[in-house]
Design a protein around this motif. Structure first.
Motif, PDB file in Angstrom:
ATOM      1  N   GLN A  85       0.858  -1.183   0.000  1.00  0.00           N
ATOM      2  CA  GLN A  85       0.000   0.000   0.000  1.00  0.00           C
ATOM      3  C   GLN A  85       0.896   1.234   0.000  1.00  0.00           C
ATOM      4  N   ILE A  86       0.642   2.133  -0.949  1.00  0.00           N
ATOM      5  CA  ILE A  86       1.452   3.337  -1.114  1.00  0.00           C
ATOM      6  C   ILE A  86       0.511   4.527  -1.168  1.00  0.00           C
ATOM      7  N   PHE A 138      -2.272   1.715  -4.574  1.00  0.00           N
ATOM      8  CA  PHE A 138      -2.088   3.146  -4.378  1.00  0.00           C
ATOM      9  C   PHE A 138      -3.358   3.707  -3.764  1.00  0.00           C
ATOM     10  N   ILE A 139      -3.192   4.500  -2.691  1.00  0.00           N
ATOM     11  CA  ILE A 139      -4.353   5.022  -1.973  1.00  0.00           C
ATOM     12  C   ILE A 139      -4.233   6.524  -1.757  1.00  0.00           C
ATOM     13  N   GLN A 140      -5.393   7.175  -1.700  1.00  0.00           N
ATOM     14  CA  GLN A 140      -5.494   8.578  -1.290  1.00  0.00           C
ATOM     15  C   GLN A 140      -6.483   8.625  -0.142  1.00  0.00           C
ATOM     16  N   PRO A 141      -6.018   9.011   1.070  1.00  0.00           N
ATOM     17  CA  PRO A 141      -6.905   9.021   2.235  1.00  0.00           C
ATOM     18  C   PRO A 141      -8.064  10.010   2.062  1.00  0.00           C
ATOM     19  N   LEU A 142      -9.225   9.643   2.627  1.00  0.00           N
ATOM     20  CA  LEU A 142     -10.418  10.485   2.587  1.00  0.00           C
ATOM     21  C   LEU A 142     -10.838  10.987   3.963  1.00  0.00           C
ATOM     22  N   GLY A 143     -10.131  10.553   4.994  1.00  0.00           N
ATOM     23  CA  GLY A 143     -10.501  10.970   6.342  1.00  0.00           C
ATOM     24  C   GLY A 143     -11.206   9.853   7.097  1.00  0.00           C
TER      25      GLY A 143
END
Length: 149
Positions: A85-86, A138-143
């Motif tokens: 996970q990046i 690949f991840i982009q955090p959403l809260g």
């Protein structure tokens, strides 16, 4: 192109850095740097080695040679049984680069929420395999949000 950002002492090392055995360092660098946005911290081309960084994520790549540490057969796809996970700042930019390159997605971009006690952590994610078959998430955090129901 894989830009070189020189290392400046011990403080830049992450506490866990996976080292991936790759068939072709040039092909792997084209993927990780050209498509995924990593930068080289340093390299030893004569040894088929590169140390890469993207944000706080770090990985090492080493071209497979006879002396490569092996725990078993190095058959494609490599890295079976794990995914890396990046975290990225802008998943949309990565998705656009992968689409432009016609790079196959293992799983398309999706929004997921993972429970952690009374809260959930949200992220947008996409899964791809690198040229050697390593699975990258690949991840982009959403809260966070409170668990309901």
């Amino acid at each position: 192109t894989c830009l070189v950002t020189p290392a400046s002492g011990r403080e830049f090392w992450a506490v866990l850095v996976p080292e991936l055995a790759v068939q072709s360092l040039d092909r792997a660098l084209a993927f990780y740097c050209g498509l995924c946005g990593f930068h080289q911290r340093f390299s030893r081309p004569e040894d088929g080695f590169a140390y890469l960084e993207l944000g706080q994520a770090q990985i090492m790549l080493e071209e497979i040679v006879a002396e490569t540490w092996r725990t078993g057969a190095l058959d494609h796809p490599l890295g079976r049984g794990m995914n890396l996970q990046i975290e990225v700042d802008d998943l949309g930019q990565l998705e656009a680069r992968l689409e432009t390159a016609d790079w196959p997605l293992f799983e398309a971009v999706e929004t997921v929420w993972y429970r952690d006690g009374d809260i959930e952590h949200g992220q947008r994610q996409v899964l791809v395999q690198d040229p050697d078959g390593y699975l990258l998430r690949f991840i982009q955090p959403l809260g966070e949000r409170t668990v309901t129901g």
